[in-house]
Every structure is written in C-alpha cells, then in structure tokens.
Enzyme design. Structure first.
Site: not given
Length: 305
Positions: A165-166
C-alpha cells in the site's frame, strides 16, 4: 534513520525453515505438478524482482552449495498496480507492459521457477491515481477488485498476491480517504476466493494498520508479512506467529554484506521464519546472497547463469 523502501524504476505508465509444503503442488493453468525443492532447513527466503528491468528467472539461478536446494522459496513479481477508472469510478487491476510480458510468457518466465519448487506471487502497488486497498467505498467494490486479483492468479497460474500500500495518493481523482472497512473486506473476499494461495503483506501504508473491522480480524488470513525498510530490523506490526514474519529486509547489492549477514543471524537467533530480499538483478550476486545464506542455512550460495 530508516531509508524508505524502494528506489523504484518505473515506466511512464506506472508506473519465506523453508516450508516444504509451500514447495509442492500444481500450477493452476497447466496442471503439471511442480517438482519438490531439495530439502532445506531454515527460514523462507523471498526475492522481489523489478520486472521493468530484470528477469524473474534470476530467482531460480541461486542454489545452496551444500545440498543444492533453492536459495529462494518465493519470487515476487514487482509490480502490478491498482489504478482508478475515472469513467466507472472504480479501482481496476493494471499491468504495465513489462508485467504483462511476464504474465503472457508464464510458460517461460513463471513455470520454470514453479517447477523448481519456487512459489511465484504478484505484488500489487498503488499508482498515484487515488485508488488503494484502504479506500473502497463499499464491500461490493472491495469484492469486485478481489475477484480481479483471484482471476489473475487463476488465469496465469500464480501462487498468490502480495499487497503493497504505497503510492496510492488517496484523494486523487475525487477518491476517498482510507477507511476502516476497506482492507478487511478486500482480504476477506480474496481469501474466500483463493483459500490455498499465498496472501502476503508488505507492512506499510494505511491498509497495514487497518486489519480489523466489525468484529472481523484478517490477521490470520495472511501467510506472511515483512518489514518494508531495507537494511533494517523491524518486526511487522501484525499478530502473526514468528514463522510467518520477516523483521529483516535487505536490498541485494544495496545493503552491505555485513548488515545482510547480521540481519540473517538475528532472524535465526530470534526464531523468525522469513527473510526478505529486494531487487535481485541479472548480475552474479552470489557474494551478496552468500552473506545471508551462510547464516540462514549454513551454506554459501551458488550462482548458475
């Protein structure tokens, strides 16, 4: 001071003792049984490969000098993306040309690794468009994206999905901010769709801290979680057993051999079951790899071009 995750190279469009049971099985598309990996005692080793620049086949070129087992147990295709379709106002799974090439050529880029007993997982990453794992507006939206993921695993004969989750840039394109339910709905649906496949967590971003909602805790739905900061030791903040965690993270060729060795020694001495590596390229990295295999497995690594 920790150095954040990756020095990523993108195209304009962008963009784990080894567990013997994980080394067995059949591929989803061919039905051909994978040959069991030679026995190896020690943690599961993971290798992320930046397929914009390097071949997945590099993962299969490293074996242990003592016994001949694979150095790496899990190979991660880095990376697909979660994009946002402004027309349908929905998240969609996207492959840049390099990821698509790997998938389309699964027979030559993925099957050879699986035939050695190496699991091949697809990492999914944000792409600056506002869509992420933590801001699905409804359970149905999360389930729809989960089906895109599981359908991809089935279509290309993969062994699982890795969540990173970047770079989502929540809020772009009018998307919502992270909410409490989104990732719980997504992972629950994905696990229901593929009960026997790997789901791993690159322990970073809003999704990584939103693992419980409405009485449902998705912690046990993950097979692995790992530290996202290379050259450091950081126990992932998820209540998985040590056998499923990698507090160590190294960038091959970017983390010093002494640090890689130290982190490997600590992995063994503190009883953790996974060792994470990133950015395996096409050069002979046997010296870098041996620095940690000596500590993890009591053997140098052998590179075979």
């Amino acid at each position: 001071m920790f150095t954040p995750v990756r020095s990523r190279i993108r195209t304009a469009a962008l963009a784990l003792s080894a567990i013997t049971a994980l080394a067995l099985g059949a591929t989803a598309t061919t039905g051909a049984a994978a040959a069991p990996a030679l026995a190896k005692q020690g943690p599961t080793s993971v290798a992320y490969v930046e397929v914009n620049n390097n071949s997945m086949l590099n993962v299969g070129k490293y074996t242990l000098a003592n016994g001949g087992g694979n150095v790496f147990d899990v190979a991660v295709i880095f990376a697909a993306n979660i994009n946002y379709d402004t027309g349908t106002k929905a998240a969609t799974l996207y492959f840049n040309e390099n990821v698509q090439r790997v998938l389309d050529n699964a027979a030559t880029q993925i099957r050879p690794l699986q035939q050695k007993g190496i699991k091949v997982v697809l990492s999914v990453l944000g792409n600056h468009q506002g869509a992420g794992f933590a801001n699905f507006p409804s359970q149905q939206a999360a389930s729809t994206f989960a089906k895109q993921l599981s359908d991809t695993v089935a279509k290309y004969g993969l062994d699982g999905i890795d969540f990173d989750d970047e770079y989502a840039e929540y809020g772009n394109n009018g998307t919502g901010q992270p909410n409490a339910s989104s990732f719980v709905y997504l992972v629950s649906a994905l696990r229901a769709n593929m009960p026997d496949k790997i789901i791993s967590l690159y322990n970073i971003g809003p999704a990584a801290s939103r693992l419980s909602y409405g009485g449902v805790d998705i912690t046990s739905k993950f097979d692995y979680a790992w530290n996202p900061y290379y050259g450091t030791w950081q126990v992932p903040g998820i209540a998985l057993p040590k056998s499923k965690l990698s507090p160590a993270a190294v960038e091959i060729g970017g983390t010093s051999q002494s640090t890689a060795a130290s982190l490997a020694r600590r992995t063994v001495s503190e009883g953790y079951g996974v060792y994470l590596t990133y950015n395996l390229d096409g050069a002979d990295r046997s010296a870098d790899v041996s620095a940690f295999t000596r500590e993890l497995y009591g053997s140098d690594a052998r590179y075979t071009p």
